[in-house]
Scaffold this motif. Structure first.
Motif, PDB file in Angstrom:
ATOM      1  N   TYR A   1     -25.711   7.578   1.736  1.00  0.00           N
ATOM      2  CA  TYR A   1     -24.850   6.594   1.075  1.00  0.00           C
ATOM      3  C   TYR A   1     -25.670   5.820   0.054  1.00  0.00           C
ATOM      4  N   GLU A   2     -25.138   5.692  -1.166  1.00  0.00           N
ATOM      5  CA  GLU A   2     -25.752   4.878  -2.207  1.00  0.00           C
ATOM      6  C   GLU A   2     -24.732   3.817  -2.600  1.00  0.00           C
ATOM      7  N   ASP A   3     -24.961   2.590  -2.176  1.00  0.00           N
ATOM      8  CA  ASP A   3     -24.008   1.502  -2.381  1.00  0.00           C
ATOM      9  C   ASP A   3     -22.628   1.864  -1.823  1.00  0.00           C
ATOM     10  N   GLY A   4     -22.618   2.584  -0.712  1.00  0.00           N
ATOM     11  CA  GLY A   4     -21.380   2.984  -0.058  1.00  0.00           C
ATOM     12  C   GLY A   4     -20.810   4.302  -0.520  1.00  0.00           C
TER      13      GLY A   4
ATOM     14  N   TRP B   1     -11.476   3.781  -7.692  1.00  0.00           N
ATOM     15  CA  TRP B   1     -12.756   4.237  -7.161  1.00  0.00           C
ATOM     16  C   TRP B   1     -13.083   5.625  -7.683  1.00  0.00           C
TER      17      TRP B   1
ATOM     18  N   GLU C   1     -17.259   7.298  -4.478  1.00  0.00           N
ATOM     19  CA  GLU C   1     -16.904   6.090  -3.721  1.00  0.00           C
ATOM     20  C   GLU C   1     -15.812   6.398  -2.697  1.00  0.00           C
TER      21      GLU C   1
ATOM     22  N   MET D   1     -19.523   0.533   2.882  1.00  0.00           N
ATOM     23  CA  MET D   1     -19.146  -0.146   1.643  1.00  0.00           C
ATOM     24  C   MET D   1     -18.474  -1.501   1.900  1.00  0.00           C
TER      25      MET D   1
END
Length: 156
Positions: free
Chosen positions: A30-33, A89, A93, A104
């Motif tokens: 996960y990268e920033d959710g 999104w 995302e 997130m």
């Protein structure tokens, strides 16, 4: 001997239903959710995703409303309406939200559909007993991809 080992490995993979390109829940990045890569290694099928969302394995409309699914009565009002989700999104995302929204959106009540670790007192349905063995994710990697494919079609 090598043939037996290869045959056993192939049988194990086929028995679990996990393809070589499938990312297991504990390995999702996960990268920033958001989750950039497909969990199954394949594109999602929006038609299959719609079925999962409308009282299928995901049962998303228990909490969310989707205008295009107005033929389904009793849509939820707990989560936000998903109309326009494909505009709000990105695909990455949406994948992260479906896989594990808690990354997130801290404190969300949305279930983690592609998670198998970190549960507190995981129960065995309504038996009052602990869950036996290791839990399976609520959705498979391909089902997550199918739901994401459907959500990307919900544009305004």
């Amino acid at each position: 001997m090598k043939i037996l080992a290869i045959s056993a490995a192939l049988t194990a993979v086929l028995a679990t239903g996990v393809a070589a390109d499938t990312v297991v829940p504990s390995d999702v990045v996960y990268e920033d959710g958001a989750v950039a890569m497909s969990l199954s290694g394949k594109a999602g099928d929006a038609a299959a995703g719609e079925k999962i969302m409308n009282k299928g394995a995901g049962n998303c409309i228990a909490c969310h409303q989707i205008t295009s699914l107005d033929y389904l009565a009793f849509q939820g009002e707990i989560g936000p309406a998903l109309d326009g989700a494909g505009d709000r999104w990105s695909e990455a995302e949406l994948r992260g939200i479906v896989a594990n929204a808690k990354v997130m959106f801290e404190g969300t009540m949305m279930p983690s559909f592609y998670r198998t670790e970190g549960f507190y007192r995981l129960g065995d349905a309504y038996t009052g007993k602990a869950h036996p063995g290791n839990p399976e994710p609520l959705l498979t990697a391909q089902q997550v991809e199918d739901v994401v494919a459907y959500l990307t079609t919900l544009t305004e």
